[in-house]
Write an enzyme that holds these catalytic residues in place. Structure first.
Site, PDB file in Angstrom:
ATOM      1  N   TRP A   8       2.701   8.509  -2.250  1.00 11.65           N
ATOM      2  CA  TRP A   8       2.849   7.077  -2.523  1.00 11.65           C
ATOM      3  C   TRP A   8       2.590   6.882  -4.016  1.00 11.65           C
ATOM      4  CZ3 TRP A   8      -0.708   3.651  -4.675  1.00 11.65           C
ATOM      5  CH2 TRP A   8      -0.178   2.367  -4.873  1.00 11.65           C
ATOM      6  N   GLU A  56       6.148   7.441   1.173  1.00 12.69           N
ATOM      7  CA  GLU A  56       5.703   6.122   1.653  1.00 12.69           C
ATOM      8  C   GLU A  56       6.261   4.988   0.804  1.00 12.69           C
ATOM      9  OE1 GLU A  56       1.447   5.703   1.617  1.00 12.69           O
ATOM     10  OE2 GLU A  56       1.494   3.681   2.487  1.00 12.69           O
ATOM     11  N   LYS A  74       7.015   0.856  -0.168  1.00 13.29           N
ATOM     12  CA  LYS A  74       6.200  -0.354  -0.285  1.00 13.29           C
ATOM     13  C   LYS A  74       7.074  -1.515  -0.727  1.00 13.29           C
ATOM     14  CE  LYS A  74       1.796  -1.833  -2.257  1.00 13.29           C
ATOM     15  NZ  LYS A  74       0.436  -1.388  -2.475  1.00 13.29           N
ATOM     16  N   ASP A 124       3.900   2.208   6.390  1.00 13.47           N
ATOM     17  CA  ASP A 124       2.603   1.533   6.339  1.00 13.47           C
ATOM     18  C   ASP A 124       2.887   0.094   6.743  1.00 13.47           C
ATOM     19  OD1 ASP A 124       0.571  -0.187   5.161  1.00 13.47           O
ATOM     20  OD2 ASP A 124      -0.158   1.541   4.040  1.00 13.47           O
ATOM     21  N   HIS A 136       3.312  -2.802   4.345  1.00 13.63           N
ATOM     22  CA  HIS A 136       4.282  -2.677   3.264  1.00 13.63           C
ATOM     23  C   HIS A 136       5.641  -3.292   3.559  1.00 13.63           C
ATOM     24  CE1 HIS A 136       2.046   0.924   1.225  1.00 13.63           C
ATOM     25  NE2 HIS A 136       1.289  -0.131   1.411  1.00 13.63           N
ATOM     26  N   HIS A 157       0.994   4.745   8.528  1.00 13.00           N
ATOM     27  CA  HIS A 157      -0.282   4.283   7.997  1.00 13.00           C
ATOM     28  C   HIS A 157      -0.596   2.997   8.740  1.00 13.00           C
ATOM     29  CE1 HIS A 157      -0.772   6.375   3.820  1.00 13.00           C
ATOM     30  NE2 HIS A 157      -0.881   7.205   4.837  1.00 13.00           N
ATOM     31  N   ASP A 177      -0.592  -7.231   1.689  1.00 14.32           N
ATOM     32  CA  ASP A 177      -1.010  -5.859   1.977  1.00 14.32           C
ATOM     33  C   ASP A 177      -2.502  -5.694   1.674  1.00 14.32           C
ATOM     34  OD1 ASP A 177      -0.903  -3.118   2.464  1.00 14.32           O
ATOM     35  OD2 ASP A 177      -0.346  -2.662   0.393  1.00 14.32           O
ATOM     36  N   ASP A 226      -5.024  -4.493   3.453  1.00 12.32           N
ATOM     37  CA  ASP A 226      -5.745  -3.339   3.975  1.00 12.32           C
ATOM     38  C   ASP A 226      -7.055  -3.687   4.663  1.00 12.32           C
ATOM     39  OD1 ASP A 226      -4.104  -0.895   3.438  1.00 12.32           O
ATOM     40  OD2 ASP A 226      -4.129  -1.733   1.426  1.00 12.32           O
ATOM     41  N   ASP A 263      -4.960   3.549   7.231  1.00 11.87           N
ATOM     42  CA  ASP A 263      -5.033   3.215   5.808  1.00 11.87           C
ATOM     43  C   ASP A 263      -5.582   1.810   5.637  1.00 11.87           C
ATOM     44  OD1 ASP A 263      -4.816   3.048   3.124  1.00 11.87           O
ATOM     45  OD2 ASP A 263      -2.628   3.043   3.018  1.00 11.87           O
TER      46      ASP A 263
HETATM   47  C1  RNT Z   1      -0.940   1.856  -1.125  1.00 15.33           C
HETATM   48  C2  RNT Z   1      -0.569   2.787  -0.035  1.00 15.33           C
HETATM   49  C3  RNT Z   1      -1.274   4.116  -0.044  1.00 15.33           C
HETATM   50  C4  RNT Z   1      -2.744   4.021  -0.392  1.00 15.33           C
HETATM   51  C5  RNT Z   1      -3.510   5.308  -0.244  1.00 15.33           C
HETATM   52  C6  RNT Z   1      -4.839   5.250  -0.890  1.00 15.33           C
HETATM   53  O1  RNT Z   1      -0.414   0.596  -0.966  1.00 15.33           O
HETATM   54  O2  RNT Z   1      -0.738   2.168   1.202  1.00 15.33           O
HETATM   55  O3  RNT Z   1      -1.095   4.762   1.152  1.00 15.33           O
HETATM   56  O4  RNT Z   1      -3.380   3.036   0.352  1.00 15.33           O
HETATM   57  O5  RNT Z   1      -2.757   6.365  -0.676  1.00 15.33           O
HETATM   58 ZN    ZN Z   2      -0.497   3.424   2.979  1.00 13.82          ZN
END
Ligand code: RNT
Ligand code: ZN
Length: 423
Positions: free
Chosen positions: A189, A230, A232, A263, A266, A290, A298, A300, A330
């Protein structure tokens, strides 16, 4: 009746109820037991890493908020925390490491100089823990990522720096896979993007493609290493363009046989990762997830058992794809007890999977095929109030991990005994 007996009795009754609906609870639990969840290492220390560089520097939309006491300050503390987390989890786990978590000693090791030796301690520890490792290049939190572009940088020196870093992290991942006898997934990523409207999206994407081609030049045995990429949608400071968008990476994965990493933070807020699984699996053998909880963006947040996660779990199970979908977590929340965050988040994913495995799928499919759509909806609604919790509690009991609310006390005790001394 004592607590353990009441859990056993509740389970017996629950199993009978599921049986009436044609659901085999024991089979569901057998499947659940074998699902590996890859724990992201970075909830222990707010994505800081243990390099000599400034861990506050993140960029690309990785924003950790909160300052709850007790974060891991070094690798020993991190392992101690992870051991505690794992002792509270049923089922199987893996550990997903970032390159910034190597054992570099006192020396500063540049990202384009890291080697498998810096991760041998992790490999050994993981073996003792019975865990397999996954791995990530770390293309953020670094002065050379400050300009907003890494693998897609027009500055050839910067681009090459990150290409070299990622070549090395793949080599490290392959070595992990070789030693652990279980394939290591290496995920890429990058934060690349721009805050305001760029005019040369094409060139940046061409550069990213070139970098990936260079990085993937070297083939490793597939039972040592699998690559995922990955995508986004946007990041803070990269609102107008993200170079590695979903279209870009999906096309790249399709044309090269790489895994796409989805993810669920994303995508556009009403876009569902659950819906993407059966689409992508028609064309790619495997994918990586993720699991996270985006709150308005996003963000988290810690994963909870919400509809989004349930939908993802249902689609994996309904597609009969537990072996094709690699599940990772994640999230990073520094505002609550970090150990507790892991337990909540991992258990939520496992519960979502159990809920999906307890679905009377044959009946639902038959209703659907016969156009009995009221019946289909009614049965799906009814499943929400079936004694799923009794099955889960019994599973935890059998696995020898805290049952139900017991883990709250365990987390509190660990906080008192260990975390509160980290000042
Ligand atoms: C960032 C991505 C990625 C990170 C990690 C730390 O938006 O989701 O996966 O969160 O690599
Ligand atoms: Zn991620």
């Amino acid at each position: 009746m004592n607590k353990t007996n009441s859990i056993r009795e509740a389970f017996k009754l629950a199993r009978a109820q599921y049986q009436h609906l044609g659901v085999d609870v024991d089979l569901a639990l057998d499947k659940l037991k074998n699902v590996e969840i890859s724990l992201h290492c970075w909830q222990t220390d707010d994505v800081g890493g243990f390099e000599a560089a400034d861990p506050a520097l993140k960029g690309g939309g990785i924003a950790v908020t909160g300052n709850y006491p007790g974060k891991a300050r070094n690798i020993a503390e991190m392992r101690q925390d992870l051991e505690e987390v794992i002792s509270m989890l049923p089922g199987r786990q893996r550990l997903n490491l970032h390159a910034s978590y190597g054992e570099f000693g006192k020396k500063f090791v540049e990202r384009d100089e890291i080697e498998p030796a810096h991760f041998q301690g992790w490999i050994d520890w993981a073996r003792e823990m019975g865990l397999a490792l996954d791995f990530n290049c770390t293309c953020f939190s670094h002065p050379k990522a400050d300009g907003g572009f890494t693998l897609s940088s027009k500055d050839e020196e910067i681009r090459q720096f990150w290409v070299e870093h990622t070549k090395r992290t793949r080599a490290i991942a392959a070595e992990m896979g070789r030693q652990q006898g279980s394939c290591c997934i290496h995920n890429i990523w990058i934060p690349d993007g721009s805050k305001d409207i760029p005019v040369d999206r094409f060139a940046h994407r061409a550069l990213l493609k070139r970098s990936l081609d260079e990085i993937f030049q070297l083939d490793y045995p597939r039972d040592h290493l699998k690559d995922s990429i990955e995508s986004k949608l946007f990041g803070i400071g990269a609102e107008s363009m993200t170079v590695g968008s979903h279209d870009f990476y999906l096309a790249y994965a399709m044309s090269t046989g790489k895994l796409i990493c989805l993810d669920n933070g994303h995508f556009h807020p009403t876009e569902q990762v659950g819906d993407k699984i059966s689409a992508i699996l028609q064309f790619l053998d495997e994918l990586m997830l993720h699991m996270t909880r985006p709150v308005r963006w996003d963000s988290d947040h810690v994963v909870t058992l919400n509809e989004e996660i349930q939908f993802i779990a249902q689609e994996i199970v309904r597609s009969n794809a537990l072996e094709r979908v690699h599940i990772g977590l994640d999230f990073f929340d520094a505002s609550i007890n970090r150990i507790g965050a892991y337990v909540i988040g991992t258990r939520a994913v496992q519960q979502a999977l159990l809920f999906a495995l307890l679905e009377p799928i044959e009946t639902l499919r038959t209703y659907e095929e016969k156009g009995k759509l009221f019946e289909r909806l009614a049965l799906m609604e009814l499943m929400k109030s079936k004694p799923f919790g009794a099955v889960w509690d019994h599973y935890c009991l059998l696995e020898g991990v805290p049952v139900g609310e017991e883990y709250i006390i365990r987390v509190q005790q660990y906080e008192k005994r260990v975390l509160s001394n980290r000042i």
